[in-house]
Design an enzyme around this catalytic site. Structure first.
Site, PDB file in Angstrom:
ATOM      1  N   ASP A 139     -66.053  64.229 -66.243  1.00  0.00           N
ATOM      2  CA  ASP A 139     -66.519  65.107 -65.171  1.00  0.00           C
ATOM      3  C   ASP A 139     -65.668  64.962 -63.913  1.00  0.00           C
ATOM      4  O   ASP A 139     -65.407  65.944 -63.209  1.00  0.00           O
ATOM      5  CB  ASP A 139     -67.982  64.802 -64.838  1.00  0.00           C
ATOM      6  N   ARG A 156     -80.680  59.635 -37.485  1.00  0.00           N
ATOM      7  CA  ARG A 156     -79.941  58.393 -37.306  1.00  0.00           C
ATOM      8  C   ARG A 156     -80.054  57.603 -38.605  1.00  0.00           C
ATOM      9  O   ARG A 156     -81.148  57.376 -39.114  1.00  0.00           O
ATOM     10  CB  ARG A 156     -80.459  57.555 -36.144  1.00  0.00           C
ATOM     11  N   ASP A 211     -77.353  56.011 -42.161  1.00  0.00           N
ATOM     12  CA  ASP A 211     -76.037  55.726 -42.737  1.00  0.00           C
ATOM     13  C   ASP A 211     -75.250  56.981 -43.095  1.00  0.00           C
ATOM     14  O   ASP A 211     -74.029  56.916 -43.238  1.00  0.00           O
ATOM     15  CB  ASP A 211     -76.195  54.863 -43.990  1.00  0.00           C
ATOM     16  N   ALA A 228     -80.479  56.399 -46.004  1.00  0.00           N
ATOM     17  CA  ALA A 228     -81.040  55.326 -45.166  1.00  0.00           C
ATOM     18  C   ALA A 228     -81.309  55.784 -43.739  1.00  0.00           C
ATOM     19  O   ALA A 228     -80.751  55.250 -42.780  1.00  0.00           O
ATOM     20  CB  ALA A 228     -80.108  54.112 -45.177  1.00  0.00           C
TER      21      ALA A 228
END
Length: 265
Positions: free
Chosen positions: A51, A149, A151, A186
Site C-alpha cells: 500500500d 491544544r 500533539d 492527544a
C-alpha cells in the site's frame, strides 16, 4: 477497459525487484499491453509493492484522473492492492472475464500558506516537532469551530480512515461517502482549551482551515500520506476534497468492508 493499453510500471528499482518484474513484463506483452517508459505516455499505471508503494505511485504520477491505477502487492493483499505478484495471471484473467470494476477514490487537497497545493490519498497530519503541545484554531468554512491544544491533528479521506486515523480512535468510513475526517492526537481539554473530544466528518463541499497559533512552537511537522514535507514554518493549512479522484482497478468480490473484516476482525 479502454482499448488503449499503454502500461507504466511503478516500482522501487532494485535488482531484486527487477527480477520480480520480468514475468509481469512478459505477461503484459503477451496480452497486448504496450509497456511505456514515461508516465505521460501511460493510460494504465501499475504499482508494484504494498500500500505504501501505491501511495507513492499516485503521488509521483500526479494523481492523474485520466488513467487507471492498479495495485500489485509483492506480499499479501492490501487496501489498495487487490492483486499479488505471485498470481499475476489471475489479474489478466479477471480483466478478460469481467471480474473487475473501476472504483473512484477521493483525493485530499492541502494548501499551506497560500502556496501551490499538495495532494494525498490517505491523510494529512500536522504534529508538534518538539516535546511540547501546540495550539491550532480550527475553522469549518468561516466558522471558528474550536481551539485545539495537543500533539497534533489528522485529516483523512475515507480510504485513509483505516490507517493512521484509526490508531487515534477515529471512525472507519465507507469510501463511497465523499468526506474528510478530522481526528485529534492527544488533545488537552480544560477551562482554557476546549475541543469536541472526538473525530468528526465533514462533507465534500466543506473547507477546513487549521491556523497554527504562533507561540514559539510554530514549526510543526506536516505529513502527506507516508511522506513528511520539508516545510519548516507553517502558519495555516487549508484542506478540502479536491475536484479530482483517481480510478483504481479492483476485484468485484473484494470490497472495502471485506478487507476491513479480513484485517481487523
Amino acid at each position: 477497459m479502454s482499448s488503449k493499453r499503454n502500461l507504466y510500471l511503478s516500482y522501487k528499482q532494485t535488482n531484486e525487484m527487477e527480477d520480480l518484474i520480468q514475468p509481469i513484463r512478459e505477461l503484459a506483452t503477451n496480452n497486448d499491453f504496450n509497456l511505456v517508459s514515461t508516465v505521460s505516455e501511460a493510460n494504465i499505471i501499475a504499482s508494484i509493492g504494498g500500500d505504501n508503494a501505491f501511495l507513492q505511485a499516485t503521488r509521483k504520477t500526479g494523481f492523474r484522473d485520466d488513467c487507471l491505477y492498479i495495485g500489485i502487492n509483492t506480499d499479501s493483499l492490501g487496501f489498495y492492492t487487490d492483486f499479488t505478484i505471485a498470481d499475476i495471471k489471475r489479474m489478466i484473467d479477471a480483466m478478460k472475464n469481467d471480474e473487475v470494476e473501476v472504483r473512484r477514490y477521493p483525493v485530499l487537497e492541502v494548501t499551506i500558506d497560500e502556496e501551490q497545493p499538495f495532494y494525498c490519498l490517505n491523510e494529512c497530519s500536522i504534529r508538534s516537532n518538539v516535546i511540547k503541545t501546540f495550539v491550532i484554531d480550527v475553522f469549518i468554512d468561516d466558522l471558528l469551530f474550536e481551539t485545539f491544544r495537543g500533539d497534533g491533528m489528522i485529516v483523512s479521506t475515507p480510504t485513509g480512515s483505516t490507517a493512521y486515523n484509526m490508531s487515534v480512535n477515529g471512525a472507519v468510513v465507507d469510501p463511497t461517502l465523499p468526506s474528510l475526517q478530522v481526528s485529534e492526537i492527544a488533545s488537552l481539554n480544560n477551562n482554557e482549551y476546549r475541543t469536541l473530544g472526538t473525530s468528526f466528518l465533514l462533507g465534500a463541499n466543506r473547507d477546513l482551515t487549521l491556523k497554527v497559533v504562533q507561540d514559539g512552537n510554530d514549526h510543526p511537522i506536516i505529513g502527506v500520506d507516508n511522506e513528511a514535507l520539508s516545510i519548516r514554518h507553517a502558519k495555516q493549512l487549508k484542506l478540502r476534497l479536491a475536484d479530482r479522484s483517481i480510478k483504481v482497478l479492483k476485484l468485484k468480490n473484494n470490497s472495502f468492508w471485506e478487507k476491513v473484516q479480513r484485517n481487523f476482525l
